[in-house]
Scaffold this active site. Structure first.
Site, mmCIF file in Angstrom:
data_model
loop_
_atom_site.group_PDB
_atom_site.id
_atom_site.type_symbol
_atom_site.label_atom_id
_atom_site.label_comp_id
_atom_site.label_asym_id
_atom_site.label_seq_id
_atom_site.Cartn_x
_atom_site.Cartn_y
_atom_site.Cartn_z
ATOM 1 N N ASP A 1 -22.258 44.226 29.186
ATOM 2 C CA ASP A 1 -21.632 43.273 29.679
ATOM 3 C C ASP A 1 -22.545 42.557 30.576
ATOM 4 O O ASP A 1 -22.911 42.971 31.766
ATOM 5 C CB ASP A 1 -20.253 43.593 30.377
ATOM 6 C CG ASP A 1 -19.201 42.638 30.660
ATOM 7 O OD1 ASP A 1 -19.259 41.709 29.814
ATOM 8 O OD2 ASP A 1 -19.097 42.292 31.934
ATOM 9 N N THR B 1 -20.261 35.945 28.842
ATOM 10 C CA THR B 1 -21.156 35.949 29.991
ATOM 11 C C THR B 1 -22.635 35.949 29.872
ATOM 12 O O THR B 1 -23.400 35.344 30.552
ATOM 13 C CB THR B 1 -20.777 36.922 31.109
ATOM 14 O OG1 THR B 1 -20.653 38.478 30.365
ATOM 15 C CG2 THR B 1 -19.241 36.878 31.463
ATOM 16 N N THR B 2 -22.937 36.925 28.882
ATOM 17 C CA THR B 2 -24.615 36.653 28.651
ATOM 18 C C THR B 2 -24.992 35.377 28.145
ATOM 19 O O THR B 2 -26.101 34.876 28.509
ATOM 20 C CB THR B 2 -24.853 37.882 27.454
ATOM 21 O OG1 THR B 2 -24.296 39.090 28.036
ATOM 22 C CG2 THR B 2 -26.483 38.251 27.596
ATOM 23 N N ASP C 1 -12.977 41.981 27.544
ATOM 24 C CA ASP C 1 -13.436 40.942 26.804
ATOM 25 C C ASP C 1 -12.603 40.614 25.519
ATOM 26 O O ASP C 1 -12.362 39.420 25.362
ATOM 27 C CB ASP C 1 -15.216 41.314 26.266
ATOM 28 C CG ASP C 1 -15.988 41.240 27.460
ATOM 29 O OD1 ASP C 1 -15.504 41.237 28.647
ATOM 30 O OD2 ASP C 1 -16.986 41.028 27.333
HETATM 31 N N1 LIG Z 1 -21.908 40.088 13.387
HETATM 32 C C1 LIG Z 1 -22.441 39.291 14.254
HETATM 33 N N2 LIG Z 1 -23.277 38.368 13.581
HETATM 34 C C2 LIG Z 1 -24.137 37.785 14.170
HETATM 35 N N3 LIG Z 1 -23.933 37.245 15.467
HETATM 36 C C3 LIG Z 1 -22.851 37.935 16.094
HETATM 37 C C4 LIG Z 1 -22.058 39.008 15.359
HETATM 38 N N4 LIG Z 1 -21.126 39.284 16.256
HETATM 39 C C5 LIG Z 1 -21.380 38.538 17.603
HETATM 40 N N5 LIG Z 1 -22.431 37.731 17.256
HETATM 41 C C6 LIG Z 1 -22.754 36.901 18.131
HETATM 42 O O1 LIG Z 1 -23.214 37.316 19.487
HETATM 43 C C7 LIG Z 1 -22.989 36.885 20.538
HETATM 44 C C8 LIG Z 1 -22.231 37.522 21.690
HETATM 45 O O2 LIG Z 1 -23.036 38.516 22.190
HETATM 46 P P1 LIG Z 1 -22.672 39.431 23.100
HETATM 47 O O3 LIG Z 1 -21.359 39.856 23.213
HETATM 48 O O4 LIG Z 1 -23.488 40.448 23.418
HETATM 49 O O5 LIG Z 1 -22.754 38.373 24.783
HETATM 50 P P2 LIG Z 1 -21.759 37.618 25.320
HETATM 51 O O6 LIG Z 1 -20.476 37.495 24.516
HETATM 52 O O7 LIG Z 1 -22.364 36.311 25.744
HETATM 53 O O8 LIG Z 1 -21.528 38.456 26.875
HETATM 54 P P3 LIG Z 1 -20.636 39.479 27.210
HETATM 55 O O9 LIG Z 1 -20.057 40.132 25.932
HETATM 56 O O10 LIG Z 1 -21.977 40.525 27.891
HETATM 57 O O11 LIG Z 1 -19.781 38.941 28.178
HETATM 58 C C9 LIG Z 1 -22.077 35.714 20.241
HETATM 59 O O12 LIG Z 1 -23.182 34.342 20.342
HETATM 60 C C10 LIG Z 1 -21.715 35.997 18.785
HETATM 61 O O13 LIG Z 1 -21.685 34.733 18.006
HETATM 62 MG MG LIG Z 2 -19.420 39.305 24.035
#
Ligand SMILES: Nc1ncnc2c1ncn2[C@@H]1O[C@H](COP(=O)(O)OP(=O)(O)OP(=O)(O)O)[C@@H](O)[C@H]1O
Ligand SMILES: [Mg+2]
Length: 497
Positions: free
Chosen positions: A56, A89-90, A393
């Site tokens: 996260d 958040t990332t 989340d």
């Molecule tokens: N199966 C998938 N294929 C491609 N991209 C994906 C897939 N699942 C999620 N994503 C992408 O991954 C990203 C989210 O990644 P992640 O959850 O690591 O980070 P975040 O949501 O920005 O931050 P956090 O979850 O740490 O608060 C989004 O841009 C989402 O569209």
């Molecule tokens: Mg996420």
């Protein structure tokens, strides 16, 4: 007297700007590798050796001791995103750092910062408009499957992604069960009513949803009943046995026999207070402070449940769900002590149950809003903590999806579509903002790029393909489906963008 002197060096100009941007870039680089479904987790060790393993963004940044003032702003940004939206958040940190980097390059090329700021603002407004008008898909069309997909997408980058089928169902069920309509007639899903309890042992798949708000403590004494129904709940945030002296008042006792009398009076007062509570109709008393054994006797005699040392946060949620008022003193306007029955909260049933090895108090059928508890099972603390963060989340995303009723495609699709649209828009503007908007458009591509790099794919090649598809979708009316989320399984809640 001369002018006020402030010690220290005063720096200004391009050097400082570059330093600030570099600091933000450094922070973004730390979280970059954790983005997306193939992103890596981070293991953070603090001064006393406590270990946190997480994916996260907000948690990673909170744990880092960031001192640079500009970089701190990014940390706050992640925290804010966590509070407001819950997920993404990332992504926000990565996009913000990229925007700053590109803005700095523009300043170096002698574009005035105000032009860049107004260009970015314009681009942001246009982007939001475009998302709403063209990219967002209404949820009703997609039904429950869509909610489950949203939950799955948000947990796809987390530890529980392997069991995402199981957890996505759990999350959707939990959020739907706290549905309520507020005074203005809006349907809301207050996910604060979902209490997450962590219990060691068994495997992650043995986690389950429990009806009622669970307090992680048992009854204060064995003699109390295990179950009361219907329950009238008093929430106290002060010590029943002690009275605060007024400021500066001291009592000096010179005769030891007097001390005994004072104790007796204190005991009498406690008894009186408890009887006041019971007379008002309370049969469940929750307090954030301790209650001693002498005082417990009165509760046992009256057949009421008393729970001591309840966490204040839990108490607040229980008060909200049952319609109780949290009381921090019995004193009333007349200087006397009183407790009115209107301060009580109501629930169908309060019962003590055993979960794993712990006794918990369950408050079922709460009057004002419904409450549920997610009982998480897992091998150790690290795992349970990370599961809780991942579920937070997902819960937030499902809540956002239900409240906004719209979703957009994930996996960098929206960012690529926006980038193409903004680039076209920039060329139609004949002012200085054109350059800033073009850079804004370019910055958005960082998300698909990082996603591809983290998955060990050829980012340049893939992002080029992605952009080509979106350009075709935007320019050819019969190829519109290429930009929508229908043919891409991964979707994220619109508001998480
Ligand atoms: N199966 C998938 N294929 C491609 N991209 C994906 C897939 N699942 C999620 N994503 C992408 O991954 C990203 C989210 O990644 P992640 O959850 O690591 O980070 P975040 O949501 O920005 O931050 P956090 O979850 O740490 O608060 C989004 O841009 C989402 O569209
Ligand atoms: Mg996420």
């Amino acid at each position: 007297m001369g002018t006020l002197d402030i010690l220290g060096d005063r720096q200004s100009g391009q050097d400082v700007r570059t330093q600030n941007v570099m600091a933000c870039g450094a922070v973004a680089n730390i979280v970059k590798s954790s983005l997306g479904p193939v992103g890596l987790d981070k293991m953070l060790v603090d001064d006393i050796g406590d270990v946190t393993i997480t994916n996260d963004g907000a948690t990673i940044l909170k744990m880092l001791e960031v001192e640079h003032p500009a970089a701190k702003v990014l940390v706050e940004l992640a925290e804010l995103q966590d509070r407001e939206v819950g997920d993404g958040t990332t992504s926000v940190v990565i996009i913000a750092a990229e925007l700053l980097k590109r803005a700095n390059d523009l300043v170096r090329n002698n574009i005035h910062p105000t032009s860049i700021i107004s260009g970015y603002r314009l681009a942001m407004r246009e982007a939001c408009k475009y998302v709403e008008e063209k990219l967002a898909v209404k949820v009703e069309k997609l039904g429950k499957d869509c909610l489950i997909n949203c939950a799955k997408t948000s947990m796809s980058s987390k530890l529980i992604s392997g069991d995402s089928d199981f957890f996505a169902n759990l999350v959707v069920e939990a959020v739907q069960s706290v549905k309520m309509t507020n005074a203005r007639g809006e349907v809301k899903y207050p996910i604060k009513g979902i209490n997450i309890l962590k219990a060691h042992g068994k495997s992650a798949k043995d986690s389950y949803l429990l009806n009622g708000y669970a307090l992680n403590t048992g009854r204060a004494a064995q003699g109390m009943p295990i179950r009361v129904a219907p329950a009238k709940i008093a929430c106290l945030d002060f010590n029943l046995q002690k009275t605060k002296m007024q400021m500066g008042v001291q009592v000096l006792v010179s005769d030891p026999r007097e001390l005994e009398k004072i104790r007796e009076r204190e005991a009498d007062m406690t008894k009186e207070r408890i009887q006041r509570l019971l007379k008002a109709g309370a049969n469940v008393v929750l307090t954030t402070k301790a209650i001693d054994d002498m005082a417990l006797k009165y509760f046992v005699e009256a057949g009421a449940i008393a729970v001591r040392r309840v966490r204040k946060e839990d108490m607040r949620h229980v008060a909200k769900a049952t319609g109780a008022t949290m009381v921090s003193t019995f004193a009333d306007m007349e200087g006397e002590e009183s407790f009115d029955s209107s301060l009580l909260g109501y629930a169908d049933e309060v019962v003590e149950e055993r979960i794993a090895d712990d006794d918990v108090i369950l408050i079922k059928g709460t009057k004002t809003t419904s409450a549920v508890s997610l009982i998480l099972r897992g091998a150790n603390d690290y795992m349970l903590d990370e599961m809780e963060r991942a579920l937070h989340d997902s819960l937030s995303i499902v809540k956002r999806t239900l409240e906004s009723n719209t979703v957009v495609a994930g996996g960098g699709a929206v960012e690529a579509a926006l980038s193409g649209y903004l680039e076209c828009l920039a060329t139609t503007l004949g002012s200085r903002e054109q350059l800033a908007i073009a850079e804004f458009a370019e910055s958005l591509l960082i998300i698909p790029k990082v996603l591809a790099v983290n998955a060990a794919k050829d980012a340049t090649d893939l992002v080029a393909k992605l952009r080509a598809y979106h350009t075709i979708a935007q320019t050819h009316a019969d190829k519109k489906h290429l930009s929508s989320g229908y043919n891409i399984p991964a979707t994220v809640g619109y508001s998480s963008f």
